[in-house]
Write a protein that holds these residues in place. Structure first.
Motif, PDB file in Angstrom:
ATOM      1  N   THR A   1       0.814  -1.220   0.000  1.00 21.52           N
ATOM      2  CA  THR A   1       0.000   0.000   0.000  1.00 21.52           C
ATOM      3  C   THR A   1       0.842   1.263   0.000  1.00 21.52           C
ATOM      4  O   THR A   1       0.575   2.201  -0.751  1.00 21.52           O
ATOM      5  N   THR A   2       1.873   1.295   0.850  1.00 26.47           N
ATOM      6  CA  THR A   2       2.612   2.548   1.053  1.00 26.47           C
ATOM      7  C   THR A   2       3.916   2.638   0.270  1.00 26.47           C
ATOM      8  O   THR A   2       4.521   3.708   0.232  1.00 26.47           O
ATOM      9  N   CYS A   3       4.347   1.525  -0.345  1.00 28.68           N
ATOM     10  CA  CYS A   3       5.600   1.550  -1.101  1.00 28.68           C
ATOM     11  C   CYS A   3       5.402   1.189  -2.568  1.00 28.68           C
ATOM     12  O   CYS A   3       5.728   1.980  -3.455  1.00 28.68           O
ATOM     13  N   LEU A   4       4.856   0.009  -2.827  1.00 26.46           N
ATOM     14  CA  LEU A   4       4.743  -0.450  -4.216  1.00 26.46           C
ATOM     15  C   LEU A   4       3.802   0.419  -5.047  1.00 26.46           C
ATOM     16  O   LEU A   4       4.122   0.757  -6.194  1.00 26.46           O
ATOM     17  N   ILE A   5       2.651   0.771  -4.495  1.00 27.11           N
ATOM     18  CA  ILE A   5       1.701   1.599  -5.259  1.00 27.11           C
ATOM     19  C   ILE A   5       2.298   2.970  -5.589  1.00 27.11           C
ATOM     20  O   ILE A   5       2.259   3.406  -6.754  1.00 27.11           O
TER      21      ILE A   5
ATOM     22  N   VAL B   1      -0.207  11.302  -3.515  1.00 28.58           N
ATOM     23  CA  VAL B   1      -0.516   9.872  -3.645  1.00 28.58           C
ATOM     24  C   VAL B   1       0.029   9.093  -2.453  1.00 28.58           C
ATOM     25  O   VAL B   1      -0.652   8.213  -1.901  1.00 28.58           O
ATOM     26  N   THR B   2       1.245   9.415  -2.027  1.00 28.11           N
ATOM     27  CA  THR B   2       1.840   8.726  -0.875  1.00 28.11           C
ATOM     28  C   THR B   2       1.014   8.969   0.384  1.00 28.11           C
ATOM     29  O   THR B   2       0.782   8.040   1.174  1.00 28.11           O
ATOM     30  N   LEU B   3       0.567  10.213   0.575  1.00 24.81           N
ATOM     31  CA  LEU B   3      -0.271  10.527   1.732  1.00 24.81           C
ATOM     32  C   LEU B   3      -1.546   9.705   1.718  1.00 24.81           C
ATOM     33  O   LEU B   3      -1.951   9.127   2.744  1.00 24.81           O
ATOM     34  N   LEU B   4      -2.190   9.615   0.569  1.00 26.23           N
ATOM     35  CA  LEU B   4      -3.426   8.822   0.454  1.00 26.23           C
ATOM     36  C   LEU B   4      -3.159   7.351   0.753  1.00 26.23           C
ATOM     37  O   LEU B   4      -3.967   6.677   1.404  1.00 26.23           O
TER      38      LEU B   4
ATOM     39  N   ALA C   1       1.520   9.640   8.647  1.00 26.46           N
ATOM     40  CA  ALA C   1       0.623  10.341   7.723  1.00 26.46           C
ATOM     41  C   ALA C   1       0.716  11.851   7.929  1.00 26.46           C
ATOM     42  O   ALA C   1       0.711  12.626   6.962  1.00 26.46           O
ATOM     43  N   THR C   2       0.825  12.263   9.195  1.00 22.86           N
ATOM     44  CA  THR C   2       0.969  13.690   9.501  1.00 22.86           C
ATOM     45  C   THR C   2       2.269  14.240   8.936  1.00 22.86           C
ATOM     46  O   THR C   2       2.308  15.351   8.395  1.00 22.86           O
TER      47      THR C   2
ATOM     48  N   ALA D   1      -3.344   2.735   4.733  1.00 20.04           N
ATOM     49  CA  ALA D   1      -2.711   1.826   5.682  1.00 20.04           C
ATOM     50  C   ALA D   1      -3.243   2.061   7.090  1.00 20.04           C
ATOM     51  O   ALA D   1      -3.470   1.112   7.851  1.00 20.04           O
ATOM     52  N   VAL D   2      -3.462   3.323   7.445  1.00 19.15           N
ATOM     53  CA  VAL D   2      -4.048   3.656   8.744  1.00 19.15           C
ATOM     54  C   VAL D   2      -5.443   3.034   8.875  1.00 19.15           C
ATOM     55  O   VAL D   2      -5.779   2.433   9.899  1.00 19.15           O
ATOM     56  N   ALA D   3      -6.235   3.169   7.808  1.00 16.48           N
ATOM     57  CA  ALA D   3      -7.585   2.588   7.806  1.00 16.48           C
ATOM     58  C   ALA D   3      -7.526   1.066   7.936  1.00 16.48           C
ATOM     59  O   ALA D   3      -8.347   0.458   8.645  1.00 16.48           O
ATOM     60  N   PHE D   4      -6.555   0.451   7.270  1.00 20.25           N
ATOM     61  CA  PHE D   4      -6.386  -1.003   7.360  1.00 20.25           C
ATOM     62  C   PHE D   4      -6.072  -1.432   8.787  1.00 20.25           C
ATOM     63  O   PHE D   4      -6.652  -2.396   9.308  1.00 20.25           O
ATOM     64  N   LEU D   5      -5.160  -0.720   9.440  1.00 23.64           N
ATOM     65  CA  LEU D   5      -4.795  -1.054  10.820  1.00 23.64           C
ATOM     66  C   LEU D   5      -5.970  -0.854  11.762  1.00 23.64           C
ATOM     67  O   LEU D   5      -6.210  -1.665  12.659  1.00 23.64           O
TER      68      LEU D   5
END
Length: 211
Positions: free
Chosen positions: A58-62, A93-96, A122-123, A101-105
């Motif tokens: 989510t946070t690296c590959l995308i 895009v990285t922020l989104l 995220a902040t 990832a936050v929502a997933f956790l």
């Protein structure tokens, strides 16, 4: 070793550090630390690996694929995003992606302190994106400093599975090395490195402290 060989060696090491400690890997490294050096290391290994893989994708590959697409279509000239202007879309895009990832956790009932570490990242992404409108800040320094903050908070809050002193010292050393590497490569200035580190450390430390 003559001066030319030394210079090539220094640049080679700097490039290696910049790749190995790329800011897009910050969330992945943070998740790895949380799941393997905190009290969560007692959880099932399969579950921890699944969480790590989801966060990495989510946070690296995308974001990496998005940057690759921008480069392919000529929207950015350098995949390293050397200029402030080229970083704008990737930051958004990285922020989104980090928010996803936050929502997933949150959906998977992660402990509040773990969730807040992700919120802190995220902040940091948000602040970097905003400041980037006027001034370039070192995202590399922000990423590694965020991991220092995670380790310090795990230690201070008694959430570590073992003594983290040596690991904290090693990560602080890495923070200095990556900052130096970015300056050697002339990608960032001293102030950009220092401000990036301050943002990365403060956002995560504050978020976890008040969790």
């Amino acid at each position: 070793m003559n001066s030319m060989t030394y210079k090539k060696f220094l640049i080679g090491i700097s490039r290696f550090l910049s790749t190995a400690l790329h800011p897009l890997l910050a969330s992945t490294y943070t998740t790895l630390l949380v799941l393997w050096v905190s009290v969560l290391c007692a959880q099932d290994a399969g579950v921890r690996i699944m969480v790590l893989v989801v966060v990495c994708c989510t946070t690296c590959l995308i974001p990496l694929m998005f940057i690759g697409a921008l480069h392919h279509f000529g929207i950015v000239r350098d995949k390293q995003l050397a200029t402030r202007e080229e970083r704008r879309l990737p930051y958004v895009v990285t922020l989104l992606c980090v928010l996803c990832a936050v929502a997933f956790l949150h959906h998977n009932h992660a402990p509040l302190w773990f969730l807040m570490a992700a919120v802190g990242l995220a902040t940091a992404c948000l602040l970097l994106a905003i400041i980037n409108l006027w001034w370039k800040v070192s995202a590399h320094s922000a990423g590694i400093a965020a991991q220092v903050a995670v380790l310090v908070q795990l230690h201070v809050q008694g959430l570590s599975a073992f003594n983290l002193l040596y690991l904290i010292c090693f990560t602080v050393l890495l923070t200095g090395l990556i900052g130096t590497a970015r300056m050697v490569l002339k990608r960032d200035t001293l102030w950009q490195v220092l401000v990036g580190a301050a943002i990365g450390y403060t956002t995560v430390a504050v978020a976890m402290y008040y969790s």
